[in-house]
Design a protein around this motif. Structure first.
Motif, PDB file in Angstrom:
ATOM      1  N   TYR A  77     -18.585   1.339  19.028  1.00 52.86           N
ATOM      2  CA  TYR A  77     -19.223   0.081  18.587  1.00 52.86           C
ATOM      3  C   TYR A  77     -20.677  -0.098  19.360  1.00 52.86           C
ATOM      4  CZ  TYR A  77     -20.408  -4.887  19.227  1.00 52.86           C
ATOM      5  OH  TYR A  77     -21.204  -6.062  19.413  1.00 52.86           O
ATOM      6  N   ASP A  78     -20.726   0.081  20.706  1.00 51.84           N
ATOM      7  CA  ASP A  78     -21.846  -0.102  21.431  1.00 51.84           C
ATOM      8  C   ASP A  78     -22.972   1.033  20.745  1.00 51.84           C
ATOM      9  OD1 ASP A  78     -21.114  -2.091  23.032  1.00 51.84           O
ATOM     10  OD2 ASP A  78     -20.423  -0.709  24.624  1.00 51.84           O
ATOM     11  N   SER A 105     -25.404  -4.866  20.076  1.00 51.20           N
ATOM     12  CA  SER A 105     -24.506  -5.861  20.402  1.00 51.20           C
ATOM     13  C   SER A 105     -24.409  -6.914  19.238  1.00 51.20           C
ATOM     14  CB  SER A 105     -25.478  -6.679  21.476  1.00 51.20           C
ATOM     15  OG  SER A 105     -25.157  -5.674  22.732  1.00 51.20           O
ATOM     16  N   LEU A 149     -14.484   0.777  21.679  1.00 53.14           N
ATOM     17  CA  LEU A 149     -15.541   0.042  22.233  1.00 53.14           C
ATOM     18  C   LEU A 149     -16.755   0.557  22.573  1.00 53.14           C
ATOM     19  CD1 LEU A 149     -13.330  -1.959  24.876  1.00 53.14           C
ATOM     20  CD2 LEU A 149     -14.420  -2.882  22.635  1.00 53.14           C
ATOM     21  N   GLU A 154     -11.755  -8.464  24.865  1.00 51.80           N
ATOM     22  CA  GLU A 154     -12.629  -7.458  25.452  1.00 51.80           C
ATOM     23  C   GLU A 154     -14.223  -7.501  25.053  1.00 51.80           C
ATOM     24  OE1 GLU A 154     -12.175  -5.788  28.428  1.00 51.80           O
ATOM     25  OE2 GLU A 154     -10.037  -6.263  28.466  1.00 51.80           O
ATOM     26  N   GLU A 155     -14.295  -7.852  23.703  1.00 52.28           N
ATOM     27  CA  GLU A 155     -15.642  -7.749  23.045  1.00 52.28           C
ATOM     28  C   GLU A 155     -15.815  -9.002  22.266  1.00 52.28           C
ATOM     29  OE1 GLU A 155     -19.111  -7.819  22.103  1.00 52.28           O
ATOM     30  OE2 GLU A 155     -18.572  -5.798  23.309  1.00 52.28           O
TER      31      GLU A 155
END
Length: 281
Positions: free
Chosen positions: A108-109, A114, A105, A136-137
């Motif tokens: 990924y950010d 986003s 996560l 979660e995402e």
């Protein structure tokens, strides 16, 4: 009837005397009493009801005398704040794997911001990685593969129960993904060398197909790394969990097969080399 405190003390010692984790006894008490930790703490000096006591003792006997994992007795394992159903068809999710989720996560950010991405979990087992990432995402679209039909059955139940939206595909490693493209590949494949000793509690209760990874434990990493770019977009993240003593070898395999990439290796909370990330921007 004895109190909760007395029952726990006796049976935690029983576990220790038989080389079992005493924390498993507390999990059984929480399960059969239908209490959370706070309520149990407040009830420690109360007498334990007969039905709870009998069910608890039966559970303890299965755990200690019959060598059945606590998670199989209560039917689930907590993972990243979610209850995942587990049985003998899937590997029980480990605490360390929660750290893999957190790091995926985070990267990924860093890499994708986003934006919407397509993610694949290779060898999903219980579905803990794929379903958790999906929950979660919101910007992640998840696909998950497994060679085991029985494991996929469990993963699909978890996906439905936890209101995930994962697509599951039966097949061996990357084979069923031909012609598809992803931005992120995650995998916690079998990594125990074939001849390595495994404690009875694990070998007697968890599927061998999810445990052993060839002579050196690296067969599945080699296969995934060799073929990863055939199913990945130009910009990608690969995330692995692996044995603590295989980090150097995995890095060597990556360098041989993947070029112009950043390799990041991270320790888990116990200070062991447990995770490897490959980033191509």
């Amino acid at each position: 009837m004895p109190t909760y405190r007395e029952v726990l003390k006796i049976n935690e010692q029983y576990a220790i005397d038989n080389s079992k984790e005493d924390s498993g006894v507390k999990l059984l008490m929480l399960h059969f009493s239908k209490m959370n930790s706070s309520n149990l703490l407040l009830s420690m000096d109360e007498e334990i009801p007969t039905e709870i006591y009998q069910n608890f003792l039966y559970g303890v006997d299965r755990y200690i005398a019959k060598n059945i994992p606590v998670q199989h007795i209560i039917g689930y394992e907590e993972f990243y704040g979610h209850k995942f159903i587990v049985n003998g068809d899937v590997l029980i999710p480990r605490f360390e794997t929660e750290e893999l989720v957190a790091n995926v996560l985070m990267y990924y950010d860093e890499v994708f911001g986003s934006t919407e991405v397509s993610v694949v979990d290779v060898g999903t087992g219980s579905g803990c990685l794929a379903v958790t990432l999906d929950i979660e995402e919101n910007n992640m679209t998840l696909t998950a593969t497994d060679i085991s039909v029985d494991a996929l059955r469990v993963a699909k139940i978890n996906n439905r129960k936890l209101k995930g939206n994962v697509t599951f595909i039966e097949g061996d490693m990357l084979e069923p993904l031909k012609g598809m493209k992803f931005d992120i590949l995650v995998s916690n494949p079998p990594y125990i060398p074939n001849e390595e000793y495994v404690e009875d509690l694990v070998i007697d209760n968890e599927p061998r197909v999810a445990l052993f990874g060839g002579e050196d434990g690296l067969d599945f990493y080699k296969e995934i790394i060799r073929n990863a770019e055939s199913i990945l977009n130009d910009k990608y993240i690969i995330a692995f969990e692996h044995a603590y003593n295989k980090a150097k070898q995995i890095k060597k395999i990556i360098k041989k097969n993947l070029h112009d990439v950043e390799i990041i290796q991270k320790k888990d909370m116990q200070g062991k080399d447990r995770m490897t990330f490959v980033i191509k921007k």
